[in-house]
Every structure is written in structure tokens, then in C-alpha cells.
Design a protein around this motif. Structure first.
Motif, mmCIF file in Angstrom:
data_model
loop_
_atom_site.group_PDB
_atom_site.id
_atom_site.type_symbol
_atom_site.label_atom_id
_atom_site.label_comp_id
_atom_site.label_asym_id
_atom_site.label_seq_id
_atom_site.Cartn_x
_atom_site.Cartn_y
_atom_site.Cartn_z
ATOM 1 N N THR A 77 -1.148 -5.771 -3.641
ATOM 2 C CA THR A 77 -0.725 -4.645 -2.803
ATOM 3 C C THR A 77 0.670 -4.866 -2.235
ATOM 4 N N SER A 79 2.965 -6.676 -3.665
ATOM 5 C CA SER A 79 3.874 -6.948 -4.789
ATOM 6 C C SER A 79 4.514 -8.333 -4.725
ATOM 7 N N ILE A 105 -8.484 -6.163 -10.134
ATOM 8 C CA ILE A 105 -7.272 -5.350 -10.254
ATOM 9 C C ILE A 105 -7.622 -3.863 -10.228
ATOM 10 N N GLY A 109 -6.278 -1.280 -7.420
ATOM 11 C CA GLY A 109 -5.562 -0.077 -7.816
ATOM 12 C C GLY A 109 -6.215 1.177 -7.260
ATOM 13 N N ASN A 112 -5.784 1.375 -3.407
ATOM 14 C CA ASN A 112 -4.429 1.796 -3.054
ATOM 15 C C ASN A 112 -4.230 3.289 -3.311
ATOM 16 N N GLU A 113 -4.768 3.772 -4.427
ATOM 17 C CA GLU A 113 -4.633 5.191 -4.738
ATOM 18 C C GLU A 113 -5.352 6.057 -3.701
#
Length: 131
Positions: A77, A79, A105, A109, A112-113
Motif C-alpha cells: 500500500t 509502495s 496481493i 488490491g 485499496n480499491e
């Protein structure tokens, strides 16, 4: 380009050398990773970070593999390539499989979306979730 040079064994003061030796012993490694060498530019930060990380990552209510996987999730998250790679390697040593990593993962993902959708749509928290 980095802001500082990694602290070499030759340039490490006695406090840093002691922490480096502890890291090698506790991690069962014969080298000091770049992260520790870089933050050794501030020996107090090195000492504080090693101490806190050691305390947080040891077995507790959560097992060490779960903690490593959480660390990977946050690193994805944020990076942080270095942290993703470092904690993925640590998690694999603790038993994480490639299948588990792929699933992790996917969860990161999706979280976060959906988090971004909730924030963008300004979704109000349901009353039953506030209890």
C-alpha cells in the motif's frame, strides 16, 4: 541517489557495531542489510528502530508469519519496494507459499480499491457498524 552513504563496518561506532552484531545473531545472517546500514547514520534511530521492530515482530497474539504478511500488505500500500521484498523473503522463511502471497496481493488490491471507492463516494458508516 541516496541522501547518505551506508555505514560500513569500518566506519561504524561501537554502539552501531553492537547493534549490527545483534541483528546478525538474531536474524541468523552473516551480513547487515542495506536498511540497517542506512539508518545507522543516526545511531539513535538505528537503536530505537531495531528495538521496537524486534519487540513488535516477535510471537505474540499474532504469529510471526501473520505479522510478516501484514507488513507486506502495508508495504504494498505504501509502495515500499525494499520492504515488500524484505518482508516477503522473511515470510517465505516462515512458511508463506507463492499461493498465499498471490492471495495476499489480491486482498490488498481489493481493499485499496474499495477503500478509495468509499472515500470517493463519501459513504457514511452504517449504524450497526458503530457499535
Amino acid at each position: 541517489m541516496t541522501l547518505f552513504k551506508p555505514v560500513t563496518d569500518e566506519k561504524a561506532n561501537s554502539k552501531v557495531k553492537k547493534i549490527f552484531n545483534t541483528i546478525k545473531k538474531e536474524r541468523k545472517i552473516d551480513f547487515i542489510p542495506n536498511f540497517w546500514r542506512m539508518i545507522a547514520n543516526d545511531p539513535s534511530t538505528l537503536e530505537r528502530t531495531w528495538s521496537t521492530l524486534s519487540q513488535i515482530m516477535k510471537k505474540g497474539s499474532l504469529d510471526p508469519l501473520t505479522k510478516e504478511m501484514l507488513y507486506i500488505a502495508v508495504s504494498i500500500t505504501n509502495s515500499c519496494e525494499y520492504c515488500i521484498r524484505s518482508h516477503t523473503a522473511a515470510a517465505k522463511k516462515k512458511g508463506m507459499t507463492d499461493k498465499m502471497l498471490k492471495e495476499l496481493i489480491a486482498v490488498v488490491g481489493m481493499a485499496n480499491e474499495t477503500n478509495k471507492l468509499v472515500e470517493s463516494y463519501q459513504v457514511e458508516v452504517d449504524s450497526f457498524l458503530k457499535k
